[in-house]
Motif scaffolding. Sequence first.
Motif, PDB file in Angstrom:
ATOM      1  N   PHE A 309      13.871 -35.057  23.714  1.00 46.48           N
ATOM      2  CA  PHE A 309      12.583 -34.436  23.429  1.00 46.48           C
ATOM      3  C   PHE A 309      12.790 -32.934  23.275  1.00 46.48           C
ATOM      4  CE2 PHE A 309      11.859 -38.376  25.548  1.00 46.48           C
ATOM      5  CZ  PHE A 309      10.693 -38.894  25.014  1.00 46.48           C
ATOM      6  N   THR A 310      12.109 -32.340  22.296  1.00 44.06           N
ATOM      7  CA  THR A 310      12.238 -30.907  22.074  1.00 44.06           C
ATOM      8  C   THR A 310      10.872 -30.238  22.140  1.00 44.06           C
ATOM      9  OG1 THR A 310      12.134 -31.197  19.656  1.00 44.06           O
ATOM     10  CG2 THR A 310      14.308 -31.139  20.662  1.00 44.06           C
ATOM     11  N   VAL A 311      10.836 -29.140  22.859  1.00 46.34           N
ATOM     12  CA  VAL A 311       9.649 -28.270  22.928  1.00 46.34           C
ATOM     13  C   VAL A 311      10.039 -26.977  22.234  1.00 46.34           C
ATOM     14  CG1 VAL A 311       8.136 -26.956  24.448  1.00 46.34           C
ATOM     15  CG2 VAL A 311       8.786 -29.310  25.048  1.00 46.34           C
ATOM     16  N   THR A 312       9.368 -26.674  21.135  1.00 43.04           N
ATOM     17  CA  THR A 312       9.807 -25.599  20.252  1.00 43.04           C
ATOM     18  C   THR A 312       8.674 -24.634  19.969  1.00 43.04           C
ATOM     19  OG1 THR A 312      11.239 -27.224  19.154  1.00 43.04           O
ATOM     20  CG2 THR A 312      10.930 -25.097  18.057  1.00 43.04           C
ATOM     21  N   GLY A 313       8.944 -23.354  20.114  1.00 42.61           N
ATOM     22  CA  GLY A 313       7.964 -22.354  19.728  1.00 42.61           C
ATOM     23  C   GLY A 313       7.762 -22.356  18.221  1.00 42.61           C
ATOM     24  N   ASP A 314       6.502 -22.362  17.780  1.00 44.16           N
ATOM     25  CA  ASP A 314       6.248 -22.419  16.336  1.00 44.16           C
ATOM     26  C   ASP A 314       6.649 -21.132  15.622  1.00 44.16           C
ATOM     27  OD1 ASP A 314       4.244 -20.695  17.159  1.00 44.16           O
ATOM     28  OD2 ASP A 314       2.594 -21.880  16.333  1.00 44.16           O
ATOM     29  N   GLY A 315       7.070 -20.125  16.386  1.00 43.68           N
ATOM     30  CA  GLY A 315       7.533 -18.878  15.791  1.00 43.68           C
ATOM     31  C   GLY A 315       8.855 -18.985  15.062  1.00 43.68           C
ATOM     32  N   ILE A 316       9.515 -20.166  15.118  1.00 44.76           N
ATOM     33  CA  ILE A 316      10.721 -20.328  14.317  1.00 44.76           C
ATOM     34  C   ILE A 316      10.394 -20.275  12.831  1.00 44.76           C
ATOM     35  CG2 ILE A 316      11.961 -21.626  16.084  1.00 44.76           C
ATOM     36  CD1 ILE A 316      11.456 -24.140  14.372  1.00 44.76           C
ATOM     37  N   TYR A 317       9.122 -20.480  12.500  1.00 44.64           N
ATOM     38  CA  TYR A 317       8.679 -20.327  11.117  1.00 44.64           C
ATOM     39  C   TYR A 317       7.948 -18.990  10.990  1.00 44.64           C
ATOM     40  CZ  TYR A 317       9.886 -25.232  10.846  1.00 44.64           C
ATOM     41  OH  TYR A 317      10.573 -26.418  10.899  1.00 44.64           O
ATOM     42  N   PRO A 318       8.364 -18.138  10.069  1.00 49.40           N
ATOM     43  CA  PRO A 318       7.867 -16.752   9.996  1.00 49.40           C
ATOM     44  C   PRO A 318       6.347 -16.623   9.956  1.00 49.40           C
ATOM     45  CG  PRO A 318       9.740 -17.040   8.537  1.00 49.40           C
ATOM     46  CD  PRO A 318       9.392 -18.404   9.054  1.00 49.40           C
ATOM     47  N   GLU A 319       5.676 -17.572   9.298  1.00 46.99           N
ATOM     48  CA  GLU A 319       4.222 -17.456   9.162  1.00 46.99           C
ATOM     49  C   GLU A 319       3.485 -17.587  10.490  1.00 46.99           C
ATOM     50  OE1 GLU A 319       5.329 -21.776   8.083  1.00 46.99           O
ATOM     51  OE2 GLU A 319       6.144 -19.752   7.805  1.00 46.99           O
ATOM     52  N   ASN A 320       4.175 -18.083  11.517  1.00 45.09           N
ATOM     53  CA  ASN A 320       3.522 -18.264  12.823  1.00 45.09           C
ATOM     54  C   ASN A 320       3.865 -17.171  13.834  1.00 45.09           C
ATOM     55  OD1 ASN A 320       2.411 -20.767  12.003  1.00 45.09           O
ATOM     56  ND2 ASN A 320       4.324 -21.808  12.500  1.00 45.09           N
ATOM     57  N   ARG A 321       4.724 -16.253  13.448  1.00 47.94           N
ATOM     58  CA  ARG A 321       5.191 -15.266  14.416  1.00 47.94           C
ATOM     59  C   ARG A 321       4.125 -14.227  14.745  1.00 47.94           C
ATOM     60  NH1 ARG A 321      11.126 -14.561  11.682  1.00 47.94           N
ATOM     61  NH2 ARG A 321      11.776 -16.720  12.082  1.00 47.94           N
ATOM     62  N   VAL A 322       4.148 -13.824  16.001  1.00 47.57           N
ATOM     63  CA  VAL A 322       3.220 -12.804  16.499  1.00 47.57           C
ATOM     64  C   VAL A 322       3.933 -11.455  16.489  1.00 47.57           C
ATOM     65  CG1 VAL A 322       1.851 -12.050  18.474  1.00 47.57           C
ATOM     66  CG2 VAL A 322       2.054 -14.503  17.949  1.00 47.57           C
ATOM     67  N   ASP A 323       3.282 -10.444  15.963  1.00 45.82           N
ATOM     68  CA  ASP A 323       3.820  -9.086  16.004  1.00 45.82           C
ATOM     69  C   ASP A 323       3.564  -8.528  17.401  1.00 45.82           C
ATOM     70  OD1 ASP A 323       4.334  -6.341  15.802  1.00 45.82           O
ATOM     71  OD2 ASP A 323       3.845  -6.319  13.671  1.00 45.82           O
ATOM     72  N   LEU A 324       4.562  -8.637  18.265  1.00 46.59           N
ATOM     73  CA  LEU A 324       4.381  -8.245  19.662  1.00 46.59           C
ATOM     74  C   LEU A 324       4.098  -6.752  19.794  1.00 46.59           C
ATOM     75  CD1 LEU A 324       7.155 -10.339  21.455  1.00 46.59           C
ATOM     76  CD2 LEU A 324       4.753 -10.909  21.053  1.00 46.59           C
ATOM     77  N   GLY A 325       4.696  -5.960  18.915  1.00 46.19           N
ATOM     78  CA  GLY A 325       4.461  -4.514  18.976  1.00 46.19           C
ATOM     79  C   GLY A 325       3.009  -4.164  18.738  1.00 46.19           C
ATOM     80  N   LYS A 326       2.424  -4.707  17.687  1.00 50.42           N
ATOM     81  CA  LYS A 326       1.015  -4.429  17.382  1.00 50.42           C
ATOM     82  C   LYS A 326       0.095  -4.978  18.457  1.00 50.42           C
ATOM     83  CE  LYS A 326       1.317  -4.151  12.330  1.00 50.42           C
ATOM     84  NZ  LYS A 326       0.848  -4.737  11.040  1.00 50.42           N
ATOM     85  N   LEU A 327       0.424  -6.176  18.958  1.00 53.78           N
ATOM     86  CA  LEU A 327      -0.414  -6.781  19.988  1.00 53.78           C
ATOM     87  C   LEU A 327      -0.374  -5.956  21.265  1.00 53.78           C
ATOM     88  CD1 LEU A 327      -2.232  -9.209  20.572  1.00 53.78           C
ATOM     89  CD2 LEU A 327      -0.215 -10.426  21.408  1.00 53.78           C
ATOM     90  N   ALA A 328       0.807  -5.474  21.634  1.00 46.01           N
ATOM     91  CA  ALA A 328       0.927  -4.646  22.835  1.00 46.01           C
ATOM     92  C   ALA A 328       0.152  -3.344  22.676  1.00 46.01           C
ATOM     93  CB  ALA A 328       2.402  -4.356  23.116  1.00 46.01           C
ATOM     94  N   GLU A 329       0.207  -2.778  21.486  1.00 47.36           N
ATOM     95  CA  GLU A 329      -0.517  -1.530  21.236  1.00 47.36           C
ATOM     96  C   GLU A 329      -2.022  -1.741  21.326  1.00 47.36           C
ATOM     97  OE1 GLU A 329      -0.890   1.895  17.739  1.00 47.36           O
ATOM     98  OE2 GLU A 329       0.530   0.228  17.527  1.00 47.36           O
ATOM     99  N   SER A 330      -2.502  -2.864  20.780  1.00 48.30           N
ATOM    100  CA  SER A 330      -3.946  -3.137  20.811  1.00 48.30           C
ATOM    101  C   SER A 330      -4.446  -3.426  22.216  1.00 48.30           C
ATOM    102  CB  SER A 330      -4.286  -4.303  19.887  1.00 48.30           C
ATOM    103  OG  SER A 330      -3.746  -5.519  20.388  1.00 48.30           O
ATOM    104  N   ARG A 331      -3.560  -3.917  23.067  1.00 45.47           N
ATOM    105  CA  ARG A 331      -3.960  -4.268  24.428  1.00 45.47           C
ATOM    106  C   ARG A 331      -3.530  -3.211  25.444  1.00 45.47           C
ATOM    107  NH1 ARG A 331      -2.832 -10.828  24.966  1.00 45.47           N
ATOM    108  NH2 ARG A 331      -4.149 -11.456  23.204  1.00 45.47           N
TER     109      ARG A 331
END
Length: 434
Positions: A309-331
């Motif tokens: 069984f595999t549990v995989t972050g959907d961020g392996i596909y570029p369209e699902n990735r979160v821009d952590l830098g922008k999110l950190a700045e907004s929060r």
Amino acid sequence: MPKCIVIADDLTGANATGVLLKKMNYSAYTVLNAERLELSMLEQCDCVLYPTDSRGIDQDLAYRRVSNVCNLLKNEDTKVYGKRIDSTLRGNLGAEVDAMLESLGEDYVAIVVACFPTSSRIVLGGYMLVEGLPLHKTDIAIDPKTPVNNPEVAELFRKQSKYPIASILMKDLLHGKHYLADCMKKLAEEGNRIIVVDCVSQEDIDLIADAVETSKLKVLAVDPGVFTASLVRKRIPPTEKKEKNKVLAVVGSVNPHTRLQLEELWLSQRCKNVFVETKALLEGEEQWEQEVQRVVDAILQDVDKDRVFTVTGDGIYPENRVDLGKLAESRACQIEEISNKMNLAFAEIAHRICEREKSFKGIYSSGGDVTVSICKRFKTAGLSLEEEVLPLAAHGEMLLGDFPGMHMVTKGGSQGGRDAIIRCISFLKEKLFV
């Protein structure tokens, strides 16, 4: 009866192909003596490999040996027939392929994929290159027993075979599997019984196998083993293991190599994958909890159907990735805080799965941060390191904590070739099942 039959011209070649199949969880027998062969012995075997020891003998004798073995082993349950040839094209290529084609029937076509990418054997423009050199400029040209002085694959077959032979070049592979399938069908309709296909990578091999499936042609796979293995993987479900121990792979890395490795795993064997929606983990505590539990439930509802069984972050596909830098700045927070929240989710998912289903005895983790989070959540005191699985991938057992003795293989997300995760999972399965 076996679903795959491979006739090889020597023992080492048969064994090399059998090992490829074994890695994909198929049972494989190499049979050495037809006189002592009892077909009942093969009933529980997925793949049978028979070496005829015919590489350096007279063409007519090689033909008869291969024909006799094929007539003995062929049966209506077989889904893949393979003719294993030397990776440097030595031996009685045409004669042995002719023997199998005549045994199997006039509706069969031989697809020649004389490529072994991991050993630097490729075919480009119809010519075989070994480590970048044309075949006739390598030591194979001066082989004392079976020298090869011509790098043109189709021509080597043409000198021995009585059948019409055609080639499919790299430019044809560029158009995809449907175009390639149409090329194969057209060449077969024109009367060609042997079709030689360019190939330089595992991706090419998989594409050719997909085209074969799309074409619906009855095919004899002719190759050093990799193409046959790819075709087996697409046609024959591997035999289920009786043991109940399971492996959980937890992958949080977004490295492009990780995606390729996971897709190779999913293609090579039965396993259940559930994607973690990483954006949901960052929308609030309630959404975090709901997403964690959703993934856990999705795995456990099918826990009796698979072993891996595999549990995989959907961020392996570029369209699902979160821009952590922008999110950190907004929060108005640190990137590390957001990253930790995501890693904790993967660790919590793994912990809940192992807590509720005791048959999980092995964990594969990819990505350093996720691995640390898993160890912390499992309250392990550390890992008793056992051995190297492959470069930069290590195996150990958890010390103390909630799951003492749990087998664990850890690997960096960017490390290894396309088969790296397959090799790590196979290693764990062997530890748990053998």
